[in-house]
Design an enzyme around this catalytic site. Structure first.
Site, mmCIF file in Angstrom:
data_model
loop_
_atom_site.group_PDB
_atom_site.id
_atom_site.type_symbol
_atom_site.label_atom_id
_atom_site.label_comp_id
_atom_site.label_asym_id
_atom_site.label_seq_id
_atom_site.Cartn_x
_atom_site.Cartn_y
_atom_site.Cartn_z
ATOM 1 N N HIS A 1 45.697 45.490 45.402
ATOM 2 C CA HIS A 1 45.480 46.941 45.364
ATOM 3 C C HIS A 1 44.615 47.419 44.223
ATOM 4 O O HIS A 1 44.350 48.613 44.115
ATOM 5 C CB HIS A 1 46.814 47.685 45.285
ATOM 6 C CG HIS A 1 47.501 47.821 46.600
ATOM 7 N ND1 HIS A 1 47.325 48.912 47.417
ATOM 8 C CD2 HIS A 1 48.349 47.001 47.248
ATOM 9 C CE1 HIS A 1 48.058 48.755 48.501
ATOM 10 N NE2 HIS A 1 48.684 47.603 48.434
ATOM 11 N N LYS B 1 46.565 64.159 42.818
ATOM 12 C CA LYS B 1 46.741 62.708 42.755
ATOM 13 C C LYS B 1 47.341 62.390 41.391
ATOM 14 O O LYS B 1 47.483 63.278 40.560
ATOM 15 C CB LYS B 1 45.393 62.005 42.921
ATOM 16 C CG LYS B 1 44.293 62.583 42.008
ATOM 17 C CD LYS B 1 42.959 61.888 42.167
ATOM 18 C CE LYS B 1 42.248 62.249 43.446
ATOM 19 N NZ LYS B 1 42.105 61.153 44.365
ATOM 20 N N ARG B 2 47.702 61.133 41.139
ATOM 21 C CA ARG B 2 48.216 60.792 39.814
ATOM 22 C C ARG B 2 47.178 61.134 38.744
ATOM 23 O O ARG B 2 45.981 61.122 38.999
ATOM 24 C CB ARG B 2 48.581 59.307 39.748
ATOM 25 C CG ARG B 2 49.897 58.992 40.407
ATOM 26 C CD ARG B 2 51.048 59.767 39.806
ATOM 27 N NE ARG B 2 51.453 59.240 38.519
ATOM 28 C CZ ARG B 2 52.445 58.390 38.332
ATOM 29 N NH1 ARG B 2 53.179 57.983 39.347
ATOM 30 N NH2 ARG B 2 52.744 57.944 37.128
ATOM 31 N N LYS C 1 40.572 58.519 37.289
ATOM 32 C CA LYS C 1 40.446 59.499 38.373
ATOM 33 C C LYS C 1 39.658 60.743 37.920
ATOM 34 O O LYS C 1 39.246 61.559 38.726
ATOM 35 C CB LYS C 1 41.828 59.877 38.905
ATOM 36 C CG LYS C 1 42.514 58.723 39.661
ATOM 37 C CD LYS C 1 43.902 59.116 40.120
ATOM 38 C CE LYS C 1 44.675 58.004 40.812
ATOM 39 N NZ LYS C 1 44.343 57.820 42.229
ATOM 40 N N THR D 1 43.874 57.250 49.380
ATOM 41 C CA THR D 1 44.318 57.690 50.699
ATOM 42 C C THR D 1 44.375 59.211 50.733
ATOM 43 O O THR D 1 44.309 59.814 51.793
ATOM 44 C CB THR D 1 45.715 57.123 51.052
ATOM 45 O OG1 THR D 1 46.591 57.358 49.942
ATOM 46 C CG2 THR D 1 45.638 55.646 51.367
ATOM 47 N N LYS E 1 43.593 62.098 53.795
ATOM 48 C CA LYS E 1 44.459 63.213 54.196
ATOM 49 C C LYS E 1 43.685 64.529 54.179
ATOM 50 O O LYS E 1 43.804 65.355 55.096
ATOM 51 C CB LYS E 1 45.664 63.330 53.252
ATOM 52 C CG LYS E 1 46.574 62.120 53.224
ATOM 53 C CD LYS E 1 47.556 62.240 52.043
ATOM 54 C CE LYS E 1 48.208 60.902 51.743
ATOM 55 N NZ LYS E 1 48.841 60.878 50.405
#
Ligand SMILES: *Cc1c(COP(=O)(O)O)cnc(C)c1O
Length: 809
Positions: free
Chosen positions: A355, A543-544, A549, A651, A655
């Site tokens: 991952h 998101k986290r 990110k 992901t 969505k």
């Protein structure tokens, strides 16, 4: 099973009496919820029995998805949708005077995961059941899931998530299926009748008790199982002597030390800690799962040499990779199989998904600790490694550096990812780009050794939860436009594309989005007392919280926009609402500072009357599956702005797209594939490519300070962080500032800033043209079907697990 509204109502009334001796009028909302959900679970139980009988009778090959995390969220509405009784449930309850939506809100989220990885496991369970595939989950029943996040004065505060406090209706404790898991002790090998026998003494036995949660397929009678293990003391969990002597704490000490194993989910995302308790958790659920699987197949009369024809075990990320050694232990030690035969079965049974390429997330255990906790497993890994190293040496005759690079045990630690690759017949990445990087860089040596084992399986999301459940208005509009076939085969969403230029339909899609936005603005008004404009662009990053990110890049653009508006109040921009939602790992200092920074900037901008409400910033606390279901349907812009090469797949991006948002993205993870399917005109791309990023890491040549000195906008933003102009102590954000300048901006935020600002400007211009924007939005929805996890799981079933449909009639 046939069910109509009257039957449902009667069964419900009956259930309330049986459980609580109450009628509808007397029952409190929580009793109504518990009784109604228990009734739904009763219905599922019948189909689960049928499913199990079918699997046993036909000796159907079954998959066990081993995962440290299952982020399943709420189950009631999901189950009603999959049983195809959502409508009669809502109507029936209404006739009984019960507000369906309020009832759904009573359920607590099962938050047994950090983020994408755990949610992927949950989406896969839904897809396996819905595709009539025999696939089950195996994990840990954490007493406390991911912490609940509160924002207090801009700071993240963590509150324990005691999701089990009021009981959990969907689980069933199966005491008769408990197994023993052994830790520590002394291992010796003795000769007995010419055979080597393993004697394990003085170990600490832990009782693993399974709790089963039914997983219903969509409209197909299949009910698979999610088995979560809980750790309990074997017998003497209460020291009566201590109790009698008045030492109450000591009396329960042992019990608590045992239960610690399944007490709490580690709240780290993309980050591993070499903690003994974590290794204990991993071995605990893996050993329990493997023992119970092997026990079941022996009972069915299957010989263990043939186990790979009936069982597939999937290792979701590196955490459960100890499964490879545990299967060997059970086969060799307990069932006296020859090593070679056992190894063949093990490799054929196991498959591994990688991952992440981030070094800090690849688990390594210090040998000393490992040996002490799992002495026999360590011996087995040594033997696996001895044979593997010979294999490398033979293949690359004499090249010791290859052995050093690939060896499972090296430099004082056990490298778990290596064990997983060596002990599995398949290793897959989770998006095309990620798999390419694995093959060419991170796992290049292993790819050279076992090229046939490497493959890509791009992640997916279940369209049942992320479209049908989360966005009923959009779901209805799609059905009205192209019928219902897409529900069974999401690729058929493509039918929508031919209407993308149809202005009447564009208007309808616009209206659905607007209704969702209004609903959300009401929620924000009620919960945060902030007024947001439903006609503004809803620009969302949820998101986290992680440096890679790049929530910070997003905030820097907002500050820049704010600075521009102050300089030029007539600047023609469409009003924007920037929405953030993100939990930071409690020990991740910089991530928590970034949360405080977002909130500090929000506070300043939201309260500045000079910008006339053109920008609003909302930080929604406690990002979770339920909150995601609320936020995503109202997004116009989906922020997927990770440093290229860092986000294996993502992901969240899928969505948002499925709900009609336009993706603003770097070419990272599955963003690359989203661009492939929607085309360049229907996505906004910016920033460095992964090749450029790798090139800078390898050859240098990036100097953040240079940008700071030359770009006035950056200079102003960064200086503003530390000069006291924000309503926070001067030193508050110094660590962030420092990481960008003195530590040279590891994630290329300053480097990508200019490109990002321009991309945001393109978004503004595109949004001004309503027809173009709606067309883009429809094209995104129409092409989102390929990202349904149904497609992903079909590929796993065919290429990796070798399993076929087993329909339940
Ligand atoms: C989908 C999802 C994620 C993953 O989001 P990414 O943007 O892919 O990181 C994380 N948390 C929750 C609650 C989700 O539903």
């Amino acid at each position: 099973m046939f069910l109509n509204k009257e039957m449902l109502k009667n069964d419900f009334k009956r259930k309330l009496i049986v459980m609580f001796s109450e009628d509808i009028q007397e029952a409190s909302p929580i009793h109504q919820y518990v009784a109604f959900s228990s009734l739904i679970k009763d219905y599922l139980s019948e189909n689960q029995m049928k499913t199990n009988k079918k699997y046993a009778k036909d000796k159907v090959k079954q998959v066990y998805y081993f995962s440290m995390e299952f982020l399943i969220g709420k189950l009631l509405e999901n189950n009603l949708i999959n049983m195809n009784i959502r409508k009669i449930a809502e109507d029936g309850l209404k006739e009984l005077g019960i507000d369906f939506n309020k009832l759904l809100q009573i359920e607590v989220d099962a938050g047994l995961g950090n983020g994408g990885l755990g949610r992927l496991a949950a989406c896969f369970l839904d897809s396996m059941a819905s595709l009539s595939l025999a696939g089950h989950g195996n994990g840990i029943r954490y007493k406390y899931g991911l912490f609940e996040q509160k924002i207090v004065e801009g700071y993240q505060v963590e509150v324990p998530d005691s999701w089990l406090r009021d009981g959990y209706v969907w689980e069933t404790r199966k005491i008769d299926k408990s197994v023993l898991v052994k830790f520590g002790g002394d291992v010796s090998l003795i000769q007995e009748n010419g055979k080597l026998k393993v004697i394990h003494k003085n170990y600490e036995p832990i009782l693993a008790v399974p709790y089963d949660i039914p997983i219903a397929g969509f409209n197909n009678n299949t009910v698979n199982n999610l088995r979560l293990w809980s750790a309990e003391a074997v017998e003497k969990d209460f020291d009566f002597t201590s109790f009698s002597n008045g030492d109450y704490l000591k009396a329960v000490e042992y019990k608590y030390s045992v239960e610690a194993i399944s007490q709490v989910l580690y709240p780290d995302d993309s980050n591993e800690k070499g903690k003994m308790l974590r290794l204990k958790q991993e071995y605990f659920f893996v050993s329990a799962g493997i023992q119970s699987i092997i026990r079941r197949y022996l009972k069915m009369g299957i010989t263990l040499e043939n186990l790979d024809k009936y069982v597939a075990i999937h290792i979701n990320d590196t955490h459960p990779s100890i499964a490879v050694a545990e299967i060997m232990r059970v086969l060799v030690d307990e069932y006296e199989m020859e090593w070679k035969d056992a190894w063949k079965v093990t490799v054929n049974v196991c498959a591994y998904t990688n991952h992440t390429i981030m070094a800090e997330a690849l688990e390594k255990w210090p040998i000393g600790m490992f040996k002490k906790l799992l002495p026999r497993i360590y011996m087995i890994i040594e033997e696996i490694n001895r044979r593997f190293c010979i294999e490398i040496f033979e293949k690359y005759s004499g090249k010791w550096d290859k052995v050093n690079k690939m060896s499972i045990i090296q430099d004082g630690s056990v490298r778990m990812a290596h064990l997983a690759i060596v002990g599995s017949h398949s290793t897959n990445g989770v998006a095309k780009l990620h798999t390419k990087i694995l093959k060419e860089k991170e796992l290049n040596d292993f790819n050279g050794m076992y090229p046939e084992r490497f493959n890509n399986k791009t992640n997916g999301i279940t369209h049942r939860r992320w479209l049908m459940l989360a966005n009923p208005k959009l779901c209805k509009l799609i059905c009205d436009s192209i019928g219902e076939e897409w529900i069974y085969n999401p690729i058929k969403l493509k039918e929508l594309e031919k209407y993308s230029k149809n202005s009447a339909l564009q208007e309808k899609f616009y209206k659905v989005k607007r209704d969702n936005k209004i609903e959300f603005s009401n929620y924000v008004k009620e919960n945060y007392d902030i007024k947001i404009d439903p006609d503004s662009i809803y620009d969302i990053q949820a998101k986290r919280l992680h440096e890679y990110k790049r929530q910070l890049l997003n905030v820097f653009n907002i500050i820049n926009l704010y600075n521009e508006l102050l300089e030029n109040p007539n600047l023609d921009i469409t009003p924007r609402t920037f929405i953030f939602s993100a939990k930071a790992s409690p020990g991740y200092h910089i991530a928590k500072k970034i949360i405080k920074f977002i909130n500090t900037v929000a506070d300043k901008i939201n309260n500045d009357s000079r910008i006339l409400g053109k920008i609003k910033i909302i930080f929604m606390e406690n990002y979770s599956v339920s909150l995601a279901e609320k936020i995503i349907p109202c997004a116009n812009v989906s922020e997927q702005i990770s440093t290229a090469s860092k986000e294996a797949s993502g992901t969240g991006n899928m969505k948002f797209m499925m709900n009609g948002a336009i993706t603003l993205a770097t070419l990272d993870g599955a963003n690359v594939e989203i661009r492939e399917v929607v085309g360049d005109d229907n996505i906004v791309i910016f920033g460095l490519s992964s090749e450029q990023v790798f090139n800078y890491y390898k050859n240098g040549g990036y100097f953040a300070k240079e940008i700071f000195n030359n770009d006035k906008r950056i200079n102003k933003i960064l200086s503003g962080m530390i000069d006291g102009s924000l309503n926070a102590p001067k030193a508050e954000f110094y660590d962030i500032y420092d990481k960008l300048l003195d530590y040279n901006d590891e994630y290329f935020i300053l480097k990508d800033f200019d490109s990002y600002v321009k991309a945001q400007d393109r978004i503004d211009k595109l949004y001004k043209n309503k027809s173009i924007w709606q067309q883009m939005s429809i094209i995104n929805i129409a092409n989102s079907g390929v990202f349904s996890s149904d497609n992903t799981v079909k590929e796993y079933a065919k290429d990796i697990w070798n399993i076929k449909k087993a329909e339940i009639i």
